[in-house]
Design an enzyme around this catalytic site. Structure first.
Site, PDB file in Angstrom:
ATOM      1  N   HIS A 103       0.812  -1.216   0.000  1.00 44.17           N
ATOM      2  CA  HIS A 103       0.000   0.000   0.000  1.00 44.17           C
ATOM      3  C   HIS A 103       0.845   1.265   0.000  1.00 44.17           C
ATOM      4  CE1 HIS A 103      -2.585  -3.214   1.621  1.00 44.17           C
ATOM      5  NE2 HIS A 103      -3.475  -2.641   0.855  1.00 44.17           N
ATOM      6  N   HIS A 123      -5.514   0.705  -3.075  1.00 41.39           N
ATOM      7  CA  HIS A 123      -6.401   0.648  -4.225  1.00 41.39           C
ATOM      8  C   HIS A 123      -6.291   1.921  -5.060  1.00 41.39           C
ATOM      9  CE1 HIS A 123      -8.573   2.446  -0.889  1.00 41.39           C
ATOM     10  NE2 HIS A 123      -9.455   2.960  -1.710  1.00 41.39           N
ATOM     11  N   MET A 177     -11.612  -8.058  -8.904  1.00 41.87           N
ATOM     12  CA  MET A 177     -12.301  -8.976  -8.008  1.00 41.87           C
ATOM     13  C   MET A 177     -13.805  -8.970  -8.281  1.00 41.87           C
ATOM     14  SD  MET A 177     -12.444  -8.714  -3.836  1.00 41.87           S
ATOM     15  CE  MET A 177     -10.720  -9.007  -3.538  1.00 41.87           C
TER      16      MET A 177
END
Lengths: 204, 204
Positions: A103, A123, A177
Protein backbone atom coordinates in the site's frame (compact mmCIF):
# COMPACT_ATOMS: atom_id res chain seq x y z
CA UNK A 1 -0.04 -7.22 -23.21
CA UNK A 2 -0.05 -6.99 -19.39
CA UNK A 3 -1.22 -9.51 -16.88
CA UNK A 4 -4.81 -9.98 -15.77
CA UNK A 5 -5.18 -11.26 -12.20
CA UNK A 6 -8.57 -12.35 -10.90
CA UNK A 7 -8.95 -12.32 -7.13
CA UNK A 8 -11.61 -14.32 -5.31
CA UNK A 9 -13.90 -12.38 -3.01
CA UNK A 10 -13.64 -14.53 0.10
CA UNK A 11 -17.42 -14.29 0.42
CA UNK A 12 -18.75 -16.71 -2.16
CA UNK A 13 -19.42 -20.41 -1.90
CA UNK A 14 -16.70 -22.74 -3.11
CA UNK A 15 -18.98 -23.85 -5.94
CA UNK A 16 -19.64 -20.29 -7.12
CA UNK A 17 -15.94 -19.46 -7.03
CA UNK A 18 -15.00 -22.59 -8.96
CA UNK A 19 -17.84 -22.18 -11.47
CA UNK A 20 -16.94 -18.58 -12.35
CA UNK A 21 -13.23 -19.43 -12.49
CA UNK A 22 -13.93 -22.27 -14.89
CA UNK A 23 -15.79 -19.87 -17.18
CA UNK A 24 -13.16 -17.16 -17.31
CA UNK A 25 -9.76 -18.73 -16.65
CA UNK A 26 -8.70 -18.88 -20.30
CA UNK A 27 -8.85 -15.08 -20.39
CA UNK A 28 -6.91 -14.56 -17.16
CA UNK A 29 -3.22 -15.03 -16.43
CA UNK A 30 -3.72 -15.77 -12.75
CA UNK A 31 -6.56 -16.71 -10.44
CA UNK A 32 -5.93 -15.83 -6.80
CA UNK A 33 -7.57 -17.85 -4.06
CA UNK A 34 -7.93 -15.18 -1.43
CA UNK A 35 -10.21 -16.80 1.11
CA UNK A 36 -8.91 -15.55 4.42
CA UNK A 37 -11.60 -17.20 6.55
CA UNK A 38 -11.06 -20.63 5.05
CA UNK A 39 -8.90 -23.41 6.48
CA UNK A 40 -5.95 -25.02 4.73
CA UNK A 41 -8.17 -28.03 4.06
CA UNK A 42 -10.85 -25.91 2.39
CA UNK A 43 -8.31 -24.03 0.28
CA UNK A 44 -6.93 -27.39 -0.80
CA UNK A 45 -10.42 -28.48 -1.82
CA UNK A 46 -10.80 -25.31 -3.89
CA UNK A 47 -7.48 -26.02 -5.65
CA UNK A 48 -8.55 -29.58 -6.42
CA UNK A 49 -11.84 -28.36 -7.87
CA UNK A 50 -10.15 -25.68 -9.96
CA UNK A 51 -7.74 -28.25 -11.37
CA UNK A 52 -10.64 -30.59 -12.14
CA UNK A 53 -12.39 -27.69 -13.87
CA UNK A 54 -9.40 -27.30 -16.17
CA UNK A 55 -7.66 -24.34 -14.57
CA UNK A 56 -3.90 -24.89 -15.06
CA UNK A 57 -1.95 -25.22 -11.81
CA UNK A 58 0.50 -22.51 -12.86
CA UNK A 59 -2.35 -19.98 -13.08
CA UNK A 60 -3.41 -20.57 -9.50
CA UNK A 61 -2.08 -18.21 -6.82
CA UNK A 62 -2.81 -18.81 -3.15
CA UNK A 63 -3.07 -16.00 -0.67
CA UNK A 64 -0.84 -16.31 2.42
CA UNK A 65 -0.87 -20.13 2.73
CA UNK A 66 2.46 -21.06 1.21
CA UNK A 67 2.07 -24.63 2.49
CA UNK A 68 -1.11 -25.24 0.51
CA UNK A 69 0.53 -23.79 -2.61
CA UNK A 70 3.58 -26.05 -2.30
CA UNK A 71 1.71 -29.20 -1.36
CA UNK A 72 -0.72 -28.81 -4.28
CA UNK A 73 1.97 -27.66 -6.70
CA UNK A 74 0.33 -24.46 -7.85
CA UNK A 75 2.19 -21.60 -9.48
CA UNK A 76 2.38 -18.91 -6.88
CA UNK A 77 1.55 -17.24 -3.61
CA UNK A 78 0.38 -13.76 -2.75
CA UNK A 79 1.80 -12.48 0.52
CA UNK A 80 0.58 -9.65 2.74
CA UNK A 81 2.14 -7.77 5.66
CA UNK A 82 1.00 -10.51 8.05
CA UNK A 83 2.44 -13.34 5.91
CA UNK A 84 5.83 -14.97 5.81
CA UNK A 85 8.33 -12.64 4.17
CA UNK A 86 9.08 -12.98 0.42
CA UNK A 87 12.72 -13.54 1.36
CA UNK A 88 12.05 -16.59 3.52
CA UNK A 89 9.59 -18.02 1.03
CA UNK A 90 11.91 -17.53 -1.95
CA UNK A 91 14.88 -19.02 -0.08
CA UNK A 92 12.98 -22.19 0.72
CA UNK A 93 10.73 -22.42 -2.34
CA UNK A 94 12.58 -20.67 -5.20
CA UNK A 95 10.26 -22.24 -7.78
CA UNK A 96 7.23 -20.35 -6.44
CA UNK A 97 6.14 -17.11 -8.05
CA UNK A 98 5.88 -14.72 -5.11
CA UNK A 99 3.72 -11.61 -5.10
CA UNK A 100 3.45 -9.10 -2.29
CA UNK A 101 0.43 -6.89 -1.65
CA UNK A 102 1.54 -3.35 -0.80
CA UNK A 103 0.00 0.00 0.00
CA UNK A 104 3.04 2.27 0.18
CA UNK A 105 6.27 2.94 -1.67
CA UNK A 106 8.28 1.67 1.32
CA UNK A 107 6.44 -1.65 1.32
CA UNK A 108 6.96 -2.02 -2.42
CA UNK A 109 10.67 -1.31 -2.14
CA UNK A 110 10.98 -3.78 0.71
CA UNK A 111 9.17 -6.43 -1.33
CA UNK A 112 11.58 -5.80 -4.20
CA UNK A 113 14.59 -6.04 -1.90
CA UNK A 114 13.24 -9.28 -0.44
CA UNK A 115 12.97 -10.93 -3.83
CA UNK A 116 9.25 -10.66 -4.57
CA UNK A 117 8.52 -11.25 -8.24
CA UNK A 118 5.92 -8.49 -8.35
CA UNK A 119 3.74 -6.32 -6.16
CA UNK A 120 0.03 -5.68 -6.20
CA UNK A 121 -0.57 -2.02 -5.34
CA UNK A 122 -3.80 -0.25 -4.52
CA UNK A 123 -6.40 0.65 -4.22
CA UNK A 124 -6.27 2.89 -7.27
CA UNK A 125 -9.94 3.87 -7.64
CA UNK A 126 -12.93 4.05 -5.33
CA UNK A 127 -14.16 0.58 -4.48
CA UNK A 128 -16.83 -0.81 -2.22
CA UNK A 129 -14.21 -3.23 -0.83
CA UNK A 130 -12.35 -0.28 0.70
CA UNK A 131 -15.17 2.05 1.59
CA UNK A 132 -14.09 5.18 3.42
CA UNK A 133 -10.42 4.69 2.52
CA UNK A 134 -9.11 7.26 0.06
CA UNK A 135 -7.93 5.66 -3.17
CA UNK A 136 -4.28 6.15 -4.25
CA UNK A 137 -5.09 7.25 -7.78
CA UNK A 138 -3.06 6.87 -10.98
CA UNK A 139 -0.61 9.66 -10.18
CA UNK A 140 0.67 7.83 -7.12
CA UNK A 141 0.65 4.62 -9.15
CA UNK A 142 2.87 6.28 -11.72
CA UNK A 143 5.28 7.54 -9.03
CA UNK A 144 5.50 4.00 -7.70
CA UNK A 145 6.07 2.31 -11.05
CA UNK A 146 8.91 4.76 -11.79
CA UNK A 147 10.73 3.89 -8.57
CA UNK A 148 10.18 0.15 -8.30
CA UNK A 149 11.89 -2.21 -10.72
CA UNK A 150 9.69 -5.28 -10.29
CA UNK A 151 6.31 -5.33 -12.04
CA UNK A 152 3.51 -3.42 -10.35
CA UNK A 153 0.01 -4.83 -10.70
CA UNK A 154 -2.73 -2.29 -10.00
CA UNK A 155 -5.81 -3.18 -7.95
CA UNK A 156 -8.92 -1.50 -6.64
CA UNK A 157 -12.02 -0.37 -8.46
CA UNK A 158 -10.50 -0.86 -11.92
CA UNK A 159 -13.22 -0.85 -14.55
CA UNK A 160 -12.52 -1.69 -18.19
CA UNK A 161 -12.63 2.03 -18.98
CA UNK A 162 -9.73 2.63 -16.54
CA UNK A 163 -7.40 0.11 -18.10
CA UNK A 164 -5.70 2.51 -20.48
CA UNK A 165 -4.86 5.04 -17.74
CA UNK A 166 -3.56 2.33 -15.45
CA UNK A 167 -1.21 0.95 -18.08
CA UNK A 168 -0.14 4.45 -19.08
CA UNK A 169 0.87 4.90 -15.43
CA UNK A 170 3.31 2.04 -15.82
CA UNK A 171 1.35 -0.88 -14.35
CA UNK A 172 2.29 -4.24 -15.83
CA UNK A 173 -1.07 -5.70 -15.07
CA UNK A 174 -4.37 -5.28 -13.29
CA UNK A 175 -6.10 -7.26 -10.59
CA UNK A 176 -9.87 -7.35 -10.39
CA UNK A 177 -12.30 -8.98 -8.01
CA UNK A 178 -15.95 -7.95 -7.79
CA UNK A 179 -16.49 -7.00 -11.44
CA UNK A 180 -15.77 -10.63 -12.33
CA UNK A 181 -16.88 -12.66 -9.32
CA UNK A 182 -19.94 -10.52 -8.54
CA UNK A 183 -20.67 -9.53 -12.11
CA UNK A 184 -23.81 -10.41 -14.05
CA UNK A 185 -21.75 -11.74 -16.93
CA UNK A 186 -18.22 -12.66 -15.83
CA UNK A 187 -17.26 -13.98 -19.25
CA UNK A 188 -18.31 -10.83 -21.08
CA UNK A 189 -16.53 -8.75 -18.44
CA UNK A 190 -13.25 -10.63 -18.61
CA UNK A 191 -13.28 -10.35 -22.40
CA UNK A 192 -13.85 -6.62 -22.07
CA UNK A 193 -10.82 -6.26 -19.78
CA UNK A 194 -8.68 -8.23 -22.20
CA UNK A 195 -9.88 -6.16 -25.12
CA UNK A 196 -9.00 -2.95 -23.30
CA UNK A 197 -5.65 -4.38 -22.25
CA UNK A 198 -4.84 -5.36 -25.81
CA UNK A 199 -5.62 -1.88 -27.09
CA UNK A 200 -3.84 -0.14 -24.21
CA UNK A 201 -0.63 -2.05 -24.65
CA UNK A 202 -0.61 -1.23 -28.37
CA UNK A 203 0.25 2.29 -27.38
CA UNK A 204 3.66 1.33 -25.94
CA UNK B 1 9.98 -42.60 29.69
CA UNK B 2 7.18 -41.15 27.58
CA UNK B 3 7.01 -37.82 25.84
CA UNK B 4 6.00 -34.57 27.46
CA UNK B 5 4.37 -32.08 25.08
CA UNK B 6 3.68 -28.53 26.21
CA UNK B 7 0.99 -26.69 24.24
CA UNK B 8 0.69 -22.92 24.18
CA UNK B 9 -2.65 -21.45 25.22
CA UNK B 10 -3.25 -19.11 22.29
CA UNK B 11 -4.25 -16.46 24.82
CA UNK B 12 -0.99 -15.21 26.24
CA UNK B 13 1.32 -12.49 25.01
CA UNK B 14 4.24 -13.58 22.87
CA UNK B 15 6.61 -12.50 25.64
CA UNK B 16 4.81 -14.59 28.30
CA UNK B 17 4.78 -17.64 26.03
CA UNK B 18 8.47 -17.29 25.22
CA UNK B 19 9.46 -16.58 28.83
CA UNK B 20 7.69 -19.64 30.23
CA UNK B 21 8.98 -21.82 27.39
CA UNK B 22 12.53 -20.69 28.09
CA UNK B 23 12.12 -21.72 31.73
CA UNK B 24 10.74 -25.18 31.13
CA UNK B 25 11.93 -26.41 27.74
CA UNK B 26 14.74 -28.58 29.08
CA UNK B 27 12.12 -30.71 30.83
CA UNK B 28 9.84 -31.02 27.81
CA UNK B 29 10.25 -33.05 24.64
CA UNK B 30 8.15 -30.75 22.51
CA UNK B 31 6.75 -27.23 22.71
CA UNK B 32 3.72 -26.66 20.49
CA UNK B 33 2.98 -23.21 19.16
CA UNK B 34 -0.77 -23.39 18.98
CA UNK B 35 -1.77 -19.80 18.37
CA UNK B 36 -4.71 -20.05 16.05
CA UNK B 37 -5.48 -16.33 15.97
CA UNK B 38 -1.95 -15.36 15.03
CA UNK B 39 -0.62 -14.67 11.55
CA UNK B 40 2.21 -16.54 9.87
CA UNK B 41 4.43 -13.55 10.52
CA UNK B 42 3.65 -13.58 14.26
CA UNK B 43 4.20 -17.32 14.54
CA UNK B 44 7.54 -16.81 12.80
CA UNK B 45 8.44 -14.15 15.36
CA UNK B 46 7.58 -16.57 18.17
CA UNK B 47 9.83 -19.22 16.63
CA UNK B 48 12.69 -16.75 16.33
CA UNK B 49 12.30 -15.73 19.96
CA UNK B 50 12.13 -19.34 21.15
CA UNK B 51 15.32 -20.15 19.24
CA UNK B 52 17.01 -17.07 20.72
CA UNK B 53 15.89 -18.25 24.17
CA UNK B 54 17.69 -21.53 23.60
CA UNK B 55 14.78 -23.81 22.71
CA UNK B 56 16.15 -26.33 20.17
CA UNK B 57 14.44 -26.16 16.76
CA UNK B 58 13.67 -29.88 16.83
CA UNK B 59 11.57 -29.41 19.98
CA UNK B 60 9.33 -26.83 18.35
CA UNK B 61 6.05 -28.01 16.85
CA UNK B 62 3.80 -25.63 14.94
CA UNK B 63 0.06 -26.03 14.82
CA UNK B 64 -1.48 -26.12 11.34
CA UNK B 65 1.00 -23.77 9.59
CA UNK B 66 3.24 -26.21 7.78
CA UNK B 67 4.80 -23.35 5.81
CA UNK B 68 6.07 -21.60 8.92
CA UNK B 69 7.48 -24.90 10.22
CA UNK B 70 9.35 -25.61 6.99
CA UNK B 71 10.62 -22.08 6.42
CA UNK B 72 11.97 -21.82 9.99
CA UNK B 73 13.28 -25.38 10.02
CA UNK B 74 11.54 -26.57 13.18
CA UNK B 75 10.97 -30.20 14.05
CA UNK B 76 7.30 -30.79 13.50
CA UNK B 77 3.74 -29.80 12.84
CA UNK B 78 0.50 -30.60 14.61
CA UNK B 79 -2.42 -30.98 12.23
CA UNK B 80 -6.16 -30.83 12.95
CA UNK B 81 -9.23 -31.78 10.94
CA UNK B 82 -9.15 -28.41 9.17
CA UNK B 83 -5.44 -28.68 8.26
CA UNK B 84 -3.66 -30.18 5.28
CA UNK B 85 -3.76 -33.96 5.50
CA UNK B 86 -0.82 -35.85 7.05
CA UNK B 87 -0.47 -37.72 3.75
CA UNK B 88 0.06 -34.60 1.66
CA UNK B 89 2.39 -33.06 4.23
CA UNK B 90 4.48 -36.24 4.58
CA UNK B 91 4.73 -36.68 0.82
CA UNK B 92 6.10 -33.20 0.32
CA UNK B 93 8.01 -32.77 3.60
CA UNK B 94 9.07 -36.26 4.74
CA UNK B 95 11.57 -34.80 7.21
CA UNK B 96 8.81 -33.18 9.29
CA UNK B 97 7.46 -34.96 12.36
CA UNK B 98 3.71 -34.91 11.79
CA UNK B 99 1.16 -35.19 14.59
CA UNK B 100 -2.58 -35.24 14.16
CA UNK B 101 -5.08 -34.14 16.80
CA UNK B 102 -7.98 -36.60 17.02
CA UNK B 103 -11.14 -37.12 19.02
CA UNK B 104 -12.36 -40.48 17.77
CA UNK B 105 -11.02 -43.92 16.90
CA UNK B 106 -11.87 -43.35 13.23
CA UNK B 107 -9.86 -40.15 13.10
CA UNK B 108 -6.91 -41.85 14.80
CA UNK B 109 -6.99 -44.75 12.36
CA UNK B 110 -7.18 -42.39 9.42
CA UNK B 111 -4.20 -40.43 10.77
CA UNK B 112 -2.26 -43.68 11.07
CA UNK B 113 -3.18 -44.69 7.52
CA UNK B 114 -2.14 -41.29 6.24
CA UNK B 115 1.32 -41.55 7.72
CA UNK B 116 1.03 -39.41 10.85
CA UNK B 117 3.87 -40.09 13.27
CA UNK B 118 1.58 -39.89 16.31
CA UNK B 119 -1.83 -38.68 17.41
CA UNK B 120 -2.85 -36.45 20.27
CA UNK B 121 -6.12 -37.78 21.71
CA UNK B 122 -8.45 -36.20 24.20
CA UNK B 123 -9.71 -34.74 26.21
CA UNK B 124 -9.17 -37.40 28.85
CA UNK B 125 -10.19 -35.53 32.02
CA UNK B 126 -12.41 -32.58 32.78
CA UNK B 127 -10.76 -29.36 31.67
CA UNK B 128 -11.76 -25.73 31.62
CA UNK B 129 -10.61 -25.62 27.95
CA UNK B 130 -13.43 -27.99 27.01
CA UNK B 131 -16.14 -26.96 29.42
CA UNK B 132 -19.44 -28.76 28.93
CA UNK B 133 -17.88 -31.44 26.70
CA UNK B 134 -17.77 -34.87 28.34
CA UNK B 135 -14.21 -36.14 28.76
CA UNK B 136 -13.22 -39.43 27.07
CA UNK B 137 -11.69 -40.95 30.17
CA UNK B 138 -8.85 -43.48 30.49
CA UNK B 139 -10.97 -46.48 29.48
CA UNK B 140 -11.60 -45.06 26.03
CA UNK B 141 -7.94 -44.04 25.90
CA UNK B 142 -6.97 -47.64 26.58
CA UNK B 143 -9.32 -48.93 23.85
CA UNK B 144 -7.72 -46.49 21.45
CA UNK B 145 -4.12 -47.32 22.30
CA UNK B 146 -4.87 -51.03 21.80
CA UNK B 147 -6.18 -50.48 18.29
CA UNK B 148 -3.82 -47.83 16.94
CA UNK B 149 -0.20 -48.68 16.21
CA UNK B 150 1.29 -45.20 16.17
CA UNK B 151 1.97 -43.52 19.51
CA UNK B 152 -1.00 -41.95 21.27
CA UNK B 153 -0.33 -38.80 23.29
CA UNK B 154 -3.06 -38.04 25.84
CA UNK B 155 -4.36 -34.51 26.39
CA UNK B 156 -6.96 -32.75 28.47
CA UNK B 157 -6.99 -31.98 32.17
CA UNK B 158 -4.01 -34.20 32.94
CA UNK B 159 -2.62 -33.37 36.38
CA UNK B 160 0.61 -34.91 37.69
CA UNK B 161 -1.49 -37.30 39.77
CA UNK B 162 -3.13 -38.67 36.60
CA UNK B 163 0.10 -39.52 34.85
CA UNK B 164 0.34 -43.09 36.07
CA UNK B 165 -3.20 -43.98 34.94
CA UNK B 166 -2.66 -42.39 31.55
CA UNK B 167 0.53 -44.34 30.90
CA UNK B 168 -1.07 -47.53 32.23
CA UNK B 169 -3.76 -46.98 29.57
CA UNK B 170 -1.07 -47.20 26.91
CA UNK B 171 -0.38 -43.55 26.18
CA UNK B 172 3.16 -42.90 25.00
CA UNK B 173 3.10 -39.37 26.25
CA UNK B 174 1.07 -36.53 27.65
CA UNK B 175 0.29 -33.05 26.42
CA UNK B 176 -0.41 -30.26 28.89
CA UNK B 177 -1.31 -26.64 28.49
CA UNK B 178 -2.79 -24.57 31.30
CA UNK B 179 -1.00 -26.25 34.23
CA UNK B 180 2.27 -25.03 32.73
CA UNK B 181 1.42 -21.84 30.89
CA UNK B 182 -1.14 -20.58 33.42
CA UNK B 183 0.55 -22.15 36.45
CA UNK B 184 1.98 -20.22 39.39
CA UNK B 185 5.25 -22.10 39.10
CA UNK B 186 5.72 -23.59 35.62
CA UNK B 187 9.18 -24.94 36.43
CA UNK B 188 8.06 -26.78 39.54
CA UNK B 189 5.06 -28.14 37.64
CA UNK B 190 7.04 -29.43 34.68
CA UNK B 191 9.46 -31.14 37.06
CA UNK B 192 6.53 -32.74 38.82
CA UNK B 193 5.19 -34.13 35.53
CA UNK B 194 8.58 -35.52 34.64
CA UNK B 195 8.96 -37.10 38.07
CA UNK B 196 5.58 -38.79 37.73
CA UNK B 197 6.41 -39.90 34.21
CA UNK B 198 9.69 -41.39 35.35
CA UNK B 199 8.00 -43.38 38.12
CA UNK B 200 5.09 -44.43 35.92
CA UNK B 201 7.28 -45.80 33.16
CA UNK B 202 9.29 -47.80 35.72
CA UNK B 203 6.26 -50.02 36.06
CA UNK B 204 6.43 -51.33 32.46
Amino acid sequence: MGELHLISTGKQSIDALVHISSLVHTYAHFIHIREKHRSAKEIGIIVEKLLQAGVPAEKIVINDRVDVAVVYGVGGVQLAHHSLSPKRVKERFPFLRVGRSVHTFEEAKQAENEGADYVIFGHIYETSCKEGVKPRGVTVLQQLTCRVHIPVIAIGGIQPAHVRDVFMAGAKGIAVMSTIFYGDDPLEMVRLYRKQMGESTWTF
